[in-house]
Design a protein around this motif. Structure first.
Motif, PDB file in Angstrom:
ATOM      1  N   HIS A  66      55.659  59.278  42.569  1.00  0.00           N
ATOM      2  CA  HIS A  66      55.304  59.058  41.172  1.00  0.00           C
ATOM      3  C   HIS A  66      53.945  58.342  41.064  1.00  0.00           C
ATOM      4  O   HIS A  66      53.109  58.699  40.228  1.00  0.00           O
ATOM      5  CB  HIS A  66      56.408  58.232  40.511  1.00  0.00           C
ATOM      6  CG  HIS A  66      56.225  57.978  39.057  1.00  0.00           C
ATOM      7  ND1 HIS A  66      56.448  58.926  38.100  1.00  0.00           N
ATOM      8  CD2 HIS A  66      55.855  56.850  38.390  1.00  0.00           C
ATOM      9  CE1 HIS A  66      56.225  58.412  36.907  1.00  0.00           C
ATOM     10  NE2 HIS A  66      55.852  57.155  37.050  1.00  0.00           N
ATOM     11  N   GLY A  87      59.606  60.387  36.723  1.00  0.00           N
ATOM     12  CA  GLY A  87      59.819  59.011  36.291  1.00  0.00           C
ATOM     13  C   GLY A  87      61.201  58.774  35.715  1.00  0.00           C
ATOM     14  O   GLY A  87      61.788  57.712  35.901  1.00  0.00           O
ATOM     15  N   ALA A  88      61.727  59.769  35.020  1.00  0.00           N
ATOM     16  CA  ALA A  88      63.049  59.615  34.406  1.00  0.00           C
ATOM     17  C   ALA A  88      64.191  59.758  35.401  1.00  0.00           C
ATOM     18  O   ALA A  88      65.292  59.276  35.153  1.00  0.00           O
ATOM     19  CB  ALA A  88      63.220  60.648  33.292  1.00  0.00           C
ATOM     20  N   GLN A 130      55.436  64.561  36.015  1.00  0.00           N
ATOM     21  CA  GLN A 130      55.401  63.106  36.168  1.00  0.00           C
ATOM     22  C   GLN A 130      56.478  62.447  35.304  1.00  0.00           C
ATOM     23  O   GLN A 130      57.153  61.518  35.741  1.00  0.00           O
ATOM     24  CB  GLN A 130      54.009  62.595  35.784  1.00  0.00           C
ATOM     25  CG  GLN A 130      53.837  61.111  35.847  1.00  0.00           C
ATOM     26  CD  GLN A 130      53.589  60.593  37.233  1.00  0.00           C
ATOM     27  OE1 GLN A 130      53.987  61.192  38.229  1.00  0.00           O
ATOM     28  NE2 GLN A 130      52.950  59.457  37.318  1.00  0.00           N
ATOM     29  N   GLY A 131      56.652  62.948  34.099  1.00  0.00           N
ATOM     30  CA  GLY A 131      57.684  62.411  33.222  1.00  0.00           C
ATOM     31  C   GLY A 131      59.086  62.650  33.749  1.00  0.00           C
ATOM     32  O   GLY A 131      59.935  61.758  33.721  1.00  0.00           O
ATOM     33  N   LEU A 162      51.641  66.356  33.898  1.00  0.00           N
ATOM     34  CA  LEU A 162      52.186  65.248  33.100  1.00  0.00           C
ATOM     35  C   LEU A 162      53.677  65.426  32.849  1.00  0.00           C
ATOM     36  O   LEU A 162      54.445  64.460  32.878  1.00  0.00           O
ATOM     37  CB  LEU A 162      51.449  65.144  31.763  1.00  0.00           C
ATOM     38  CG  LEU A 162      50.154  64.364  31.738  1.00  0.00           C
ATOM     39  CD1 LEU A 162      49.509  64.461  30.368  1.00  0.00           C
ATOM     40  CD2 LEU A 162      50.356  62.926  32.128  1.00  0.00           C
ATOM     41  N   GLY A 163      54.093  66.662  32.607  1.00  0.00           N
ATOM     42  CA  GLY A 163      55.517  66.932  32.438  1.00  0.00           C
ATOM     43  C   GLY A 163      56.304  66.627  33.703  1.00  0.00           C
ATOM     44  O   GLY A 163      57.381  66.013  33.654  1.00  0.00           O
ATOM     45  N   MET A 216      52.227  57.523  28.714  1.00  0.00           N
ATOM     46  CA  MET A 216      52.114  58.911  29.096  1.00  0.00           C
ATOM     47  C   MET A 216      52.346  59.825  27.889  1.00  0.00           C
ATOM     48  O   MET A 216      51.651  60.815  27.732  1.00  0.00           O
ATOM     49  CB  MET A 216      53.103  59.233  30.202  1.00  0.00           C
ATOM     50  CG  MET A 216      52.925  60.628  30.732  1.00  0.00           C
ATOM     51  SD  MET A 216      54.060  61.065  32.039  1.00  0.00           S
ATOM     52  CE  MET A 216      55.525  61.363  31.114  1.00  0.00           C
ATOM     53  N   ALA A 217      53.292  59.473  27.050  1.00  0.00           N
ATOM     54  CA  ALA A 217      53.548  60.292  25.868  1.00  0.00           C
ATOM     55  C   ALA A 217      52.344  60.270  24.929  1.00  0.00           C
ATOM     56  O   ALA A 217      51.991  61.284  24.335  1.00  0.00           O
ATOM     57  CB  ALA A 217      54.794  59.804  25.146  1.00  0.00           C
TER      58      ALA A 217
END
Length: 87
Positions: free
Chosen positions: A62, A49-50, A45-46, A42-43, A1-2
């Motif tokens: 997610h 996920g974290a 999602q991150g 995307l942010g 993703m990054a």
């Protein structure tokens, strides 16, 4: 993703410079709007996920959010192609 986010930031820089050189308004095309929305997703999602830490519902969200982001970026690619062919 990054890696995906890094790639899109680099592409965005080129698109902004190209728009400036052509005298087009910045960040008003559907392609630019979909890019901003995609980066925000995307942010999210991150962050999800974290912070999900084994929560089954968060893992499901997610998964669906990630699939939706990929679908949105296919639309984004089509908008970019249409934008590029309009020159």
């Amino acid at each position: 993703m990054a890696g995906m986010a890094f790639f899109f930031f680099l592409g965005g820089q080129g698109g902004l410079v190209f728009s400036l050189m052509e005298g087009r308004p910045l960040l008003e095309s559907p392609h630019a709007v979909s890019a901003a929305a995609g980066m925000a997703l995307l942010g999210a999602q991150g962050v999800l996920g974290a912070t999900m830490k084994g929560k089954k519902a968060a893992r499901t969200v997610h998964t669906y959010l990630g699939s939706s982001i990929m679908a949105m970026f296919f639309v984004h690619a089509g908008l970019g192609l249409a934008n590029g062919l309009s020159f």
